[in-house]
Design an enzyme around this catalytic site. Structure first.
Site, PDB file in Angstrom:
ATOM      1  N   ARG A 101     -10.374 -11.594   1.912  1.00  0.00           N
ATOM      2  CA  ARG A 101     -11.202 -12.687   1.378  1.00  0.00           C
ATOM      3  C   ARG A 101     -10.463 -14.025   1.437  1.00  0.00           C
ATOM      4  O   ARG A 101     -11.089 -15.077   1.497  1.00  0.00           O
ATOM      5  CB  ARG A 101     -11.631 -12.342  -0.043  1.00  0.00           C
ATOM      6  CG  ARG A 101     -10.518 -12.245  -1.052  1.00  0.00           C
ATOM      7  CD  ARG A 101     -10.894 -11.426  -2.281  1.00  0.00           C
ATOM      8  NE  ARG A 101     -10.946 -10.004  -1.986  1.00  0.00           N
ATOM      9  CZ  ARG A 101     -11.282  -9.067  -2.865  1.00  0.00           C
ATOM     10  NH1 ARG A 101     -11.621  -9.414  -4.101  1.00  0.00           N
ATOM     11  NH2 ARG A 101     -11.303  -7.799  -2.528  1.00  0.00           N
ATOM     12  N   LYS A 125       0.833  -1.197   0.000  1.00  0.00           N
ATOM     13  CA  LYS A 125       0.000   0.000   0.000  1.00  0.00           C
ATOM     14  C   LYS A 125       0.872   1.252   0.000  1.00  0.00           C
ATOM     15  O   LYS A 125       2.037   1.209   0.413  1.00  0.00           O
ATOM     16  CB  LYS A 125      -0.878   0.031   1.263  1.00  0.00           C
ATOM     17  CG  LYS A 125      -1.950  -1.032   1.335  1.00  0.00           C
ATOM     18  CD  LYS A 125      -2.716  -0.922   2.648  1.00  0.00           C
ATOM     19  CE  LYS A 125      -3.793  -1.978   2.767  1.00  0.00           C
ATOM     20  NZ  LYS A 125      -4.915  -1.746   1.835  1.00  0.00           N
TER      21      LYS A 125
END
EC number: 3.4.11.1
Length: 521
Positions: free
Chosen positions: A354, A280
């Site tokens: 996920r 990020k």
């Protein structure tokens, strides 16, 4: 802070502060009117001179009101009477609590809980006043070397009910409100902790403490046990960090029949998300400590449920690890095999939530659940779609989605039902594995939910994407504890159904009370 429920006339309260409401039309509430009459129009004079216009959330503290026994009377603006509903009630309560902390009053009696809010009863009024009060008083200053002495938390708050016959319902509402407030505090505390403190192992120990406090079962699995379960998708995320993964499982056996199918809550527990190899940007990365807010809120909701001793079987499952980019970290293009046996091509290591949730959803099958709800700060795309107002709701059962939407509306913890059509599933195709872990930028929140749905076919399932609602940035930075209120209300609704009761949706309450002499304390 100590809470109490009481029925009695406001002018007879020997206390540091009495809190009453004023509408924007300058109309006094029932309690305010009693004080005005006993003080020979003192409050009316203040309002007539324009010192209090009754705008929603405005406050004015009056000292030494004639012929009363209290030190102060706080007037709280309620806005327009015709617009005074649940939202306005909560805002008025919050404003009164904030104003109270700016005084030196150690005790107060609030008559806002006696107000009439359409379609809501005494129990709801007290419950919501308690929840809002605890939320307004919350501070996270564990790491401050000096405390903020300008904010003084009252020692005791008494919430008034119209009649003695309402005391029992008021007490029920208080106990519910305290349980919800305590669950929210746990969720906020865990969310606000820095990643060097709230590690996966720390989260596991805090979960164990909750179970021990309330007599629930706790099982905390480490990397070896997780590997033996075949949770290779989960472990692919965890292996990039020096912190070991944990799988937290808490069980509350509240139903009369211990074999009743449980409701399972699954919370994403990424205690820090660097993005992994798909790193990020540095700006704002500090807020990635909040990537475990799904886990925090599931633990908070579970705590509330067991404190209330809901007559349900409830299970909380929390897969927790860090997402870090060390030499062992999973790489873009790697293929892993999930616990379900389905293979996943990892195109982006920053779509890691996920990957840990899918194995937890498969693990949930062993409990033959009635319903599974997963909660996760899953996608920035959900923030783009819904902002910071509503939680994204996905489900494979419309009836379940309606239950969750209604629960959220009841407690001002709103969600919005998002689509999950088959066409979105096409976006997850991979030429090398059963599926990819991302489907491209368009519809990113939807494709993330579609990914999870492939592991939730054995039961009724809902997914709550709380990326936009789990925490606030800026000057009010901090965890919000959403969707603890929604989840607890949903569980309470299911408990009502299990007991054969009508689902409680704000039963109508009486109009402004008439206080008889024998009802005054």
């Amino acid at each position: 802070m100590e809470f109490n429920i009481k029925s009695g006339s406001p002018e007879k309260q020997r206390v540091a502060c009495v809190i009453v409401g004023v509408y924007e039309s300058r109309k006094l509430t029932f309690a305010a009117d009693l004080l005005d009459r006993i003080s020979n129009g003192f409050i009316s004079d203040v309002i007539r001179h324009g010192d209090m216009e009754g705008k929603l959330g405005s406050t004015l503290v009056l000292h030494s009101v004639p012929h009363t026994l209290c030190d102060r009377v706080m007037l709280v603006g309620l806005g327009k009477e015709r617009d005074f509903r649940a939202k306005e009630y909560r805002e008025a309560v919050r404003a009164s609590v904030k104003a109270l902390t700016q005084t030196s009053a150690s005790e107060a009696v609030s008559y806002l809980s006696e107000l009439t809010v359409k379609k809501h009863d005494v129990e709801w009024m007290i419950e919501q006043a308690t929840v809002v009060t605890l939320d307004a008083l919350y501070r996270f200053d564990r790491f401050k070397s000096k405390q903020d002495e300008s904010v003084r938390e009252p020692r005791k708050l008494t919430l008034a009910v119209p009649r003695r016959s309402d005391l029992a319902d008021g007490e029920k509402g208080l106990q519910r409100g305290l349980a919800i407030g305590n669950g929210m505090k746990l969720a906020k505390d865990l969310g606000n902790l820095p990643g060097n403190v709230c590690t996966p192992s720390y989260l596991g120990e805090e979960a164990r403490k909750v179970a021990e406090t309330f007599g629930a079962e706790a099982e905390i699995l480490g990397p070896r046990e997780i590997a033996e379960l075949g949770m290779h998708s989960f472990l692919s995320v965890a292996k990039g960090s020096a912190e070991e993964a944990r799988l937290i499982v808490l069980k509350h056996h509240g139903a009369k029949d211990k074999n009743d199918k449980p409701i399972v809550l699954v919370g994403k527990g990424i205690t820090f998300d660097s993005g992994g190899i798909s790193l990020k940007p540095g700006e704002g990365m500090d807020e990635m400590k909040y990537d475990m807010c799904g886990a925090a809120t599931v633990l908070g909701a579970f705590r509330a449920a067991v404190e209330m001793n809901l007559p349900l079987n409830v299970i909380a499952i929390v897969p927790t690890c860090e997402n870090m980019p060390n030499g062992n970290a999973v790489k873009p293009g790697d293929i892993v095999t999930s616990m379900s046996g389905q293979t996943i091509e990892i195109l982006n290591t920053d779509a890691e939530g996920r990957l840990i949730l899918c194995d937890a959803l498969t693990y949930a099958e062993r409990f033959s659940p009635a319903t599974v709800i997963d909660v996760a700060t899953l996608t920035g795309a959900c923030v783009i779609a819904l902002g910071h107002i509503a939680t994204g709701l996905y489900s494979n059962q419309d009836s379940l989605a309606r239950e969750l939407l209604a629960a959220g509306e009841e407690v001002a913890d709103r969600a919005w039902h998002m689509p999950m059509w088959d066409e979105y599933q096409e976006m997850l195709k991979s030429p090398f594995a059963d599926m990819a872990n991302i489907g491209g930028r368009p519809g990113g929140s939807v494709t993330a939910a579609c990914f999870l749905s492939r592991f939730a076919k054995a039961y009724d399932w809902a997914h709550l994407d709380i990326a936009g609602t789990a925490w606030k940035g800026g000057k009010d930075k901090g965890a919000t504890a959403r969707p603890v209120p929604l989840l607890v209300q949903f569980l309470q609704d299911r408990a009502d159904i299990a007991l054969g009761n009508v689902v409680r949706r704000g039963r109508p309450r009486r109009e402004a009370p008439e206080v008889a002499d024998d009802e005054q304390d």
